[in-house]
Design a protein around this motif. Structure first.
Motif, PDB file in Angstrom:
ATOM      1  N   ALA A  35       0.845  -1.202   0.000  1.00  0.00           N
ATOM      2  CA  ALA A  35       0.000   0.000   0.000  1.00  0.00           C
ATOM      3  C   ALA A  35       0.878   1.250   0.000  1.00  0.00           C
ATOM      4  O   ALA A  35       0.608   2.224  -0.689  1.00  0.00           O
ATOM      5  CB  ALA A  35      -0.928  -0.011   1.215  1.00  0.00           C
ATOM      6  N   ARG A  36       1.955   1.193   0.775  1.00  0.00           N
ATOM      7  CA  ARG A  36       2.874   2.333   0.838  1.00  0.00           C
ATOM      8  C   ARG A  36       3.596   2.536  -0.488  1.00  0.00           C
ATOM      9  O   ARG A  36       3.833   3.663  -0.913  1.00  0.00           O
ATOM     10  CB  ARG A  36       3.899   2.089   1.938  1.00  0.00           C
ATOM     11  N   GLU A  37       3.919   1.404  -1.138  1.00  0.00           N
ATOM     12  CA  GLU A  37       4.580   1.480  -2.444  1.00  0.00           C
ATOM     13  C   GLU A  37       3.662   2.224  -3.425  1.00  0.00           C
ATOM     14  O   GLU A  37       4.117   3.076  -4.194  1.00  0.00           O
ATOM     15  CB  GLU A  37       4.795   0.055  -2.937  1.00  0.00           C
ATOM     16  N   PHE A  38       2.373   1.878  -3.370  1.00  0.00           N
ATOM     17  CA  PHE A  38       1.409   2.550  -4.244  1.00  0.00           C
ATOM     18  C   PHE A  38       1.326   4.044  -3.895  1.00  0.00           C
ATOM     19  O   PHE A  38       1.311   4.899  -4.781  1.00  0.00           O
ATOM     20  CB  PHE A  38       0.037   1.889  -4.120  1.00  0.00           C
ATOM     21  N   LEU A  39       1.314   4.351  -2.607  1.00  0.00           N
ATOM     22  CA  LEU A  39       1.291   5.758  -2.180  1.00  0.00           C
ATOM     23  C   LEU A  39       2.522   6.489  -2.729  1.00  0.00           C
ATOM     24  O   LEU A  39       2.429   7.588  -3.283  1.00  0.00           O
ATOM     25  CB  LEU A  39       1.241   5.837  -0.652  1.00  0.00           C
ATOM     26  N   ARG A  40       3.683   5.845  -2.601  1.00  0.00           N
ATOM     27  CA  ARG A  40       4.916   6.458  -3.119  1.00  0.00           C
ATOM     28  C   ARG A  40       4.841   6.694  -4.617  1.00  0.00           C
ATOM     29  O   ARG A  40       5.329   7.697  -5.131  1.00  0.00           O
ATOM     30  CB  ARG A  40       6.121   5.560  -2.808  1.00  0.00           C
ATOM     31  N   SER A  41       4.201   5.741  -5.334  1.00  0.00           N
ATOM     32  CA  SER A  41       4.115   5.903  -6.794  1.00  0.00           C
ATOM     33  C   SER A  41       3.295   7.153  -7.131  1.00  0.00           C
ATOM     34  O   SER A  41       3.567   7.833  -8.115  1.00  0.00           O
ATOM     35  CB  SER A  41       3.503   4.659  -7.441  1.00  0.00           C
ATOM     36  N   ARG A  42       2.295   7.455  -6.338  1.00  0.00           N
ATOM     37  CA  ARG A  42       1.513   8.664  -6.562  1.00  0.00           C
ATOM     38  C   ARG A  42       2.324   9.915  -6.189  1.00  0.00           C
ATOM     39  O   ARG A  42       2.276  10.935  -6.870  1.00  0.00           O
ATOM     40  CB  ARG A  42       0.214   8.619  -5.753  1.00  0.00           C
ATOM     41  N   LEU A  43       3.061   9.815  -5.090  1.00  0.00           N
ATOM     42  CA  LEU A  43       3.847  10.966  -4.637  1.00  0.00           C
ATOM     43  C   LEU A  43       5.007  11.255  -5.586  1.00  0.00           C
ATOM     44  O   LEU A  43       5.437  12.413  -5.721  1.00  0.00           O
ATOM     45  CB  LEU A  43       4.368  10.721  -3.219  1.00  0.00           C
ATOM     46  N   ASP A  44       5.493  10.205  -6.263  1.00  0.00           N
ATOM     47  CA  ASP A  44       6.605  10.370  -7.205  1.00  0.00           C
ATOM     48  C   ASP A  44       6.252  11.329  -8.344  1.00  0.00           C
ATOM     49  O   ASP A  44       7.135  11.894  -8.987  1.00  0.00           O
ATOM     50  CB  ASP A  44       7.006   9.010  -7.811  1.00  0.00           C
ATOM     51  N   VAL A  50      10.118  12.700  -0.150  1.00  0.00           N
ATOM     52  CA  VAL A  50       9.500  11.652   0.656  1.00  0.00           C
ATOM     53  C   VAL A  50      10.529  11.085   1.628  1.00  0.00           C
ATOM     54  O   VAL A  50      11.635  10.707   1.224  1.00  0.00           O
ATOM     55  CB  VAL A  50       8.933  10.528  -0.243  1.00  0.00           C
ATOM     56  N   THR A  51      10.154  11.028   2.919  1.00  0.00           N
ATOM     57  CA  THR A  51      11.044  10.455   3.924  1.00  0.00           C
ATOM     58  C   THR A  51      10.203   9.597   4.873  1.00  0.00           C
ATOM     59  O   THR A  51       8.985   9.738   4.938  1.00  0.00           O
ATOM     60  CB  THR A  51      11.740  11.543   4.772  1.00  0.00           C
ATOM     61  N   GLY A  61       6.923  16.285   1.757  1.00  0.00           N
ATOM     62  CA  GLY A  61       6.840  17.730   1.951  1.00  0.00           C
ATOM     63  C   GLY A  61       6.939  18.510   0.657  1.00  0.00           C
ATOM     64  O   GLY A  61       7.732  18.180  -0.231  1.00  0.00           O
ATOM     65  N   MET A  62       6.118  19.534   0.555  1.00  0.00           N
ATOM     66  CA  MET A  62       6.132  20.428  -0.602  1.00  0.00           C
ATOM     67  C   MET A  62       6.438  21.829  -0.061  1.00  0.00           C
ATOM     68  O   MET A  62       5.797  22.278   0.889  1.00  0.00           O
ATOM     69  CB  MET A  62       4.742  20.397  -1.237  1.00  0.00           C
ATOM     70  N   LYS A 104      -1.811  24.745  -8.876  1.00  0.00           N
ATOM     71  CA  LYS A 104      -2.115  26.164  -8.681  1.00  0.00           C
ATOM     72  C   LYS A 104      -0.848  27.014  -8.560  1.00  0.00           C
ATOM     73  O   LYS A 104      -0.894  28.226  -8.696  1.00  0.00           O
ATOM     74  CB  LYS A 104      -2.949  26.352  -7.405  1.00  0.00           C
ATOM     75  N   GLY A 105       0.269  26.355  -8.215  1.00  0.00           N
ATOM     76  CA  GLY A 105       1.508  27.104  -8.002  1.00  0.00           C
ATOM     77  C   GLY A 105       1.993  26.914  -6.584  1.00  0.00           C
ATOM     78  O   GLY A 105       1.468  26.082  -5.850  1.00  0.00           O
ATOM     79  N   THR A 106       3.000  27.708  -6.210  1.00  0.00           N
ATOM     80  CA  THR A 106       3.586  27.545  -4.882  1.00  0.00           C
ATOM     81  C   THR A 106       2.592  27.956  -3.794  1.00  0.00           C
ATOM     82  O   THR A 106       1.961  29.005  -3.891  1.00  0.00           O
ATOM     83  CB  THR A 106       4.860  28.403  -4.762  1.00  0.00           C
ATOM     84  N   ALA A 107       2.489  27.122  -2.766  1.00  0.00           N
ATOM     85  CA  ALA A 107       1.562  27.412  -1.665  1.00  0.00           C
ATOM     86  C   ALA A 107       2.112  28.550  -0.803  1.00  0.00           C
ATOM     87  O   ALA A 107       3.322  28.753  -0.747  1.00  0.00           O
ATOM     88  CB  ALA A 107       1.362  26.162  -0.820  1.00  0.00           C
ATOM     89  N   PRO A 108       1.211  29.276  -0.116  1.00  0.00           N
ATOM     90  CA  PRO A 108       1.670  30.384   0.748  1.00  0.00           C
ATOM     91  C   PRO A 108       2.574  29.916   1.891  1.00  0.00           C
ATOM     92  O   PRO A 108       3.473  30.637   2.299  1.00  0.00           O
ATOM     93  CB  PRO A 108       0.376  30.999   1.280  1.00  0.00           C
ATOM     94  N   VAL A 109       2.310  28.732   2.441  1.00  0.00           N
ATOM     95  CA  VAL A 109       3.275  28.088   3.353  1.00  0.00           C
ATOM     96  C   VAL A 109       3.393  26.643   2.876  1.00  0.00           C
ATOM     97  O   VAL A 109       2.657  26.224   1.987  1.00  0.00           O
ATOM     98  CB  VAL A 109       2.837  28.131   4.853  1.00  0.00           C
ATOM     99  N   GLY A 110       4.305  25.890   3.457  1.00  0.00           N
ATOM    100  CA  GLY A 110       4.510  24.517   2.998  1.00  0.00           C
ATOM    101  C   GLY A 110       3.311  23.619   3.260  1.00  0.00           C
ATOM    102  O   GLY A 110       2.426  23.947   4.052  1.00  0.00           O
ATOM    103  N   LEU A 111       3.309  22.483   2.564  1.00  0.00           N
ATOM    104  CA  LEU A 111       2.246  21.500   2.731  1.00  0.00           C
ATOM    105  C   LEU A 111       2.952  20.160   2.891  1.00  0.00           C
ATOM    106  O   LEU A 111       3.793  19.796   2.063  1.00  0.00           O
ATOM    107  CB  LEU A 111       1.374  21.524   1.468  1.00  0.00           C
ATOM    108  N   ARG A 112       2.642  19.440   3.964  1.00  0.00           N
ATOM    109  CA  ARG A 112       3.362  18.189   4.216  1.00  0.00           C
ATOM    110  C   ARG A 112       2.374  17.065   4.490  1.00  0.00           C
ATOM    111  O   ARG A 112       1.539  17.178   5.385  1.00  0.00           O
ATOM    112  CB  ARG A 112       4.298  18.379   5.417  1.00  0.00           C
ATOM    113  N   LEU A 113       2.463  16.024   3.667  1.00  0.00           N
ATOM    114  CA  LEU A 113       1.581  14.870   3.855  1.00  0.00           C
ATOM    115  C   LEU A 113       2.205  13.910   4.849  1.00  0.00           C
ATOM    116  O   LEU A 113       3.422  13.713   4.856  1.00  0.00           O
ATOM    117  CB  LEU A 113       1.385  14.164   2.503  1.00  0.00           C
TER     118      LEU A 113
END
Ligand code: ZN
Length: 413
Positions: A35-44, A50-51, A61-62, A104-113
């Motif tokens: 499941a995590r591998e699939f999540l990573r494939s989306r995040l890639d 990704v850490t 983190g973005m 949309k472009g760069t977020a006003p502050v970071g976004l971290r999943l």
């Protein structure tokens, strides 16, 4: 937010790690890794780093323009025959939040999943493993020797996933710079379905009091002992259970006598001893305390009425954990704008968000559950309700990003 992309990801995850017997993404197993591998494939596909932290939590983190970051996420692990949405909905909606922000472009502050490790505790019985390690509330010595059904120790099993148990609390460093935590989850209960509502804001997680009531009477012959001369521990327990039910109604909380075991437990004997399992939950700490007092009184009264004695043994408790008022207000507006109503309910189940709420401003949104069950393959939510919930979550993220950029949600030191 494009809800359709979330639904596609969820269906794909269910295909990979589900089936007729339900989801099987039990943490610290191959299926979970898949499941995590699939999540990573989306995040890639996204500009994220990704850490995996010391407690096994996965972070993506973005970068943003301003200081600090919002945390979005939930858990991909499941119970052994679980549903397709529990946890996964929140994780893949968080992926969509990153994806739509990237468009949309760069977020006003970071976004971290974040994908929390072992929310369910399905293998070792300790739920909220990763989030409590991150919050600093995981007592390592209490979990080290927990064993699964095959007798394997938690410490040995997590080591196979590069988690050194003695260092899990280092995960706390992930919260440096965090402005807020936002989680979408299915309700897992019947409240929203019964009101015909697709989604709602969550006010916090209920406090829980768990006890065993031990009623002691006298074991006696079922034929030889007249009704008036009995000390029947089972009858006392039954009376107490019904009275405790009224306590729940009286305080608008929940009180559950989930089981009772009588001894000797044979058809020809009055039960001399009965143990009763009691779970009570409320969002208001005073009402929770009142419910416990009244349950205690109900047990004493029932014991006295049946010539028995009773003792309430404490099993476990946790105080109510309220979410952040500002974020609750943002979420309520977002749910309405997305097509829901201005409903806010407490969560009976605990969630990773409760651990985060101890340290940073936190809020959750629930989608309905219909049928109103969870931790079973039957778990489901109408797609229209999921669309509302996903949209509401996206709007809440946008609102929180703006608040953080305006300095209203300062980054944690
Ligand atoms: Zn969950």
């Amino acid at each position: 937010m494009k809800a359709e992309r979330v639904l596609e990801d969820l269906r794909e995850l269910a295909r990979l790690t589900g089936g007729p017997d339900g989801a099987r993404r039990v943490c610290w197993t191959d299926e979970w890794a898949k499941a995590r591998e699939f999540l990573r494939s989306r995040l890639d596909e996204l500009p994220v780093e990704v850490t995996v932290d010391a407690a096994g939590n996965l972070w993506a983190g973005m970068a943003g323009e301003g200081e600090g970051f919002l945390i979005v996420g939930s858990h991909v692990d499941s119970v052994p025959a679980g549903g397709w949405l529990d946890g996964a909905l929140g994780v893949f909606t968080a992926v969509e939040a990153l994806r739509s922000q990237d468009e949309k472009g760069t977020a006003p502050v970071g976004l971290r999943l974040v994908d929390w490790a072992d929310e369910e505790g399905a293998r070792f019985g300790r739920s909220l493993f990763g989030s409590s390690a991150c919050a600093g509330t995981l007592e390592v010595d209490e979990v080290r020797d927990l064993r699964d059904r095959d007798g394997e120790r938690l410490e040995d099993v997590v080591a196979r996933y590069d988690v050194n148990l003695t260092r899990v609390n280092e995960s706390n460093g992930q919260l440096r710079g965090a402005c807020a935590y936002l989680e979408l989850h299915i309700e897992q209960g019947p409240v929203l379905e019964s009101r015909g509502e697709p989604a709602a804001t969550v006010l916090g997680t209920c406090g829980v009091e768990r006890h065993v009531g031990v009623f002691s009477g006298q074991t006696a012959h079922a034929g030889a002992t007249p009704m008036t001369l009995r000390r029947d521990s089972f009858a006392a327990t039954a009376q107490a259970a019904l009275a405790i039910r009224e306590v729940g109604f009286g305080h608008d909380g929940v009180c559950t006598v989930g089981g009772a075991i009588s001894e000797p437990g044979v058809v020809t004997a009055v039960a001399g001893r009965t143990e009763m399992l009691l779970d009570q939950r409320h969002l208001d700490p005073d009402k929770l305390a009142a419910m416990l007092t009244e349950a205690h009184e109900a047990c004493e009264q029932a014991a006295a009425d049946h010539g028995c004695e009773v003792e309430l043994r404490h099993l476990w408790s946790i105080p109510p954990i309220p979410f952040d008022d500002r974020l609750i207000a943002l979420a309520r507006d977002a749910v309405m704008e997305a097509g829901g109503s201005d409903t806010a309910i407490p969560s009976g189940p605990l969630h990773d968000a409760a651990e985060m709420a101890r340290l940073i401003p936190t809020v959750m949104i629930f989608s309905s559950s219909s049928p109103p069950v969870s931790h079973t393959p039957e778990e489901d939510t109408p797609e229209d309700d999921l669309r509302v919930a996903i949209e509401a979550y996206g709007r809440t993220v946008d609102g929180a990003l703006a608040s953080a950029a305006a300095g209203e949600l300062p980054p944690r030191e």
